[in-house]
Structures are given as C-alpha cells and as structure tokens.
Design an enzyme around this catalytic site. Structure first.
Site, PDB file in Angstrom:
ATOM      1  N   LYS A  99      63.923  55.208  26.628  1.00 36.74           N
ATOM      2  CA  LYS A  99      64.168  55.977  25.405  1.00 36.74           C
ATOM      3  C   LYS A  99      63.182  57.132  25.295  1.00 36.74           C
ATOM      4  O   LYS A  99      62.579  57.378  24.259  1.00 36.74           O
ATOM      5  CB  LYS A  99      64.054  55.069  24.189  1.00 36.74           C
ATOM      6  N   CYS A 100      63.050  57.879  26.373  1.00 34.65           N
ATOM      7  CA  CYS A 100      62.074  58.962  26.485  1.00 34.65           C
ATOM      8  C   CYS A 100      62.818  60.256  26.795  1.00 34.65           C
ATOM      9  O   CYS A 100      63.890  60.226  27.404  1.00 34.65           O
ATOM     10  CB  CYS A 100      61.092  58.612  27.613  1.00 34.65           C
ATOM     11  N   GLY A 101      62.255  61.366  26.406  1.00 40.80           N
ATOM     12  CA  GLY A 101      62.850  62.651  26.757  1.00 40.80           C
ATOM     13  C   GLY A 101      62.921  62.859  28.263  1.00 40.80           C
ATOM     14  O   GLY A 101      63.725  63.655  28.750  1.00 40.80           O
TER      15      GLY A 101
END
Length: 182
Positions: free
Chosen positions: A58-60
């Site tokens: 759930k990271c850019g």
C-alpha cells in the site's frame, strides 16, 4: 596413528574456521522463512547475483513490483535472483498477513520471485538479515539506513554486499541493469 588423528582433527578445525570466516561477511550465513513459512537458505544461492528488496502493498512505490517481476523474468536464468522482504515499517504500508501479501502480489503483479515472511527492516526489532545489510560491522562494506519501501541491496556472486540503491530508483534503471550484466 595418534599423530594422524591429531593432524586430521587440526586440519578439520582449520577448515571449519576458514569457512566460518569466509561466510561471516556474506549473505550465505542466513536462513530465513519464505512467505509460506518454509526454510529458505541463502547458502543455496552461491554464485548468483542477489537483489534484496523490502516491499509493501500500500505504498506509492508498490507498482515497482511490476518492474521487479520483469527484471526477474529477464535475468533469472542468468544467475540472478530477487528476494522480496515485505515490511510494515513505513506508515503501516504493509498491514497484511503473509497469506494476504502473497495473494496481493500474485493477483496484482504476477510475482514469481521469492517472497519471504514479513519482517522488520529498521528499529529495535530489525531482522538479522537487515542488520547485516545495514551495518558495516556485519557486512564489511558500508553502513546504510533503509530509507523507505523498495530500497534495493545488491549482493555479488561472492555473497558480499556491493551496492545500496534508493527506493525511488526503478528496477530497470541502467545502473541496476549494468550491475546484473557485468
């Protein structure tokens, strides 16, 4: 006869000491668990170039999974492997269980490179393999700090740390390609 046993015992001691010394500053000293809970022994990777990456779902930077998988598919038959270590150390960007992480990676990015169980890559509970990667006293090369998800550690065919690559550097960056190919 007693002299022969003494000489053999001394020789074995010297060989064991020599092997221990040669593996002390290499990745080969580690055995971890993969994302399914099975033993993964780094000593079985001798002679391969290894990229170790701390990952998050759930990271850019999560879309880097796609580039990592493409890189792995292109070079996996050329003595190269990528090892992913999911970690929840940056803004809780990897909250899932090992099962959920494995499913996410497979469904969304078709990941086939080995993923290990979720670990801690910084702080008081840092996993021993990341102590090795980040501490010169353990890796013999350099100190570093894991800046964010998708930081890359490049390990040479001798099991020694060679480079630390920024999390923002894409897997297909020319610096990484040159390292793999040379």
């Amino acid at each position: 006869m007693k002299k022969i046993f003494t000489i053999l015992a001394l020789l074995m001691f010297v060989l064991v000491k020599a092997q221990t010394g040669t593996e002390k500053n290499t990745i080969y000293q580690f055995t971890v668990k993969d994302i399914s809970g099975k033993k993964f022994d780094f000593s079985k990777l001798k002679g391969k170039k290894i990229m170790i990456v701390n990952t998050a779902s759930k990271c850019g930077l999560t879309p880097q999974y796609e580039g990592l998988e493409a890189l792995y598919k292109k070079y996996k038959d050329q003595n190269f492997i990528i090892i992913g270590f999911p970690a929840n150390d940056f803004k809780s960007q990897e909250p899932g269980t090992n099962f959920e992480i494995a499913q996410f990676c497979k469904v969304n990015y078709g990941v086939t490179f080995p993923l290990m169980e979720k670990i801690t890559v910084k702080g008081d509970d840092i996993h021993p393999i990341y102590q090795f990667l980040t501490q010169k006293s353990k890796n013999g090369v350099q100190d570093s700090e894991v800046q964010w998800n998708f930081q890359k550690y490049l390990i040479g065919t001798n099991g020694k740390l060679e480079k630390v690559i920024s999390p923002r550097t894409q897997p297909d960056d020319q610096e990484i390609i040159n390292w793999i190919e040379n």
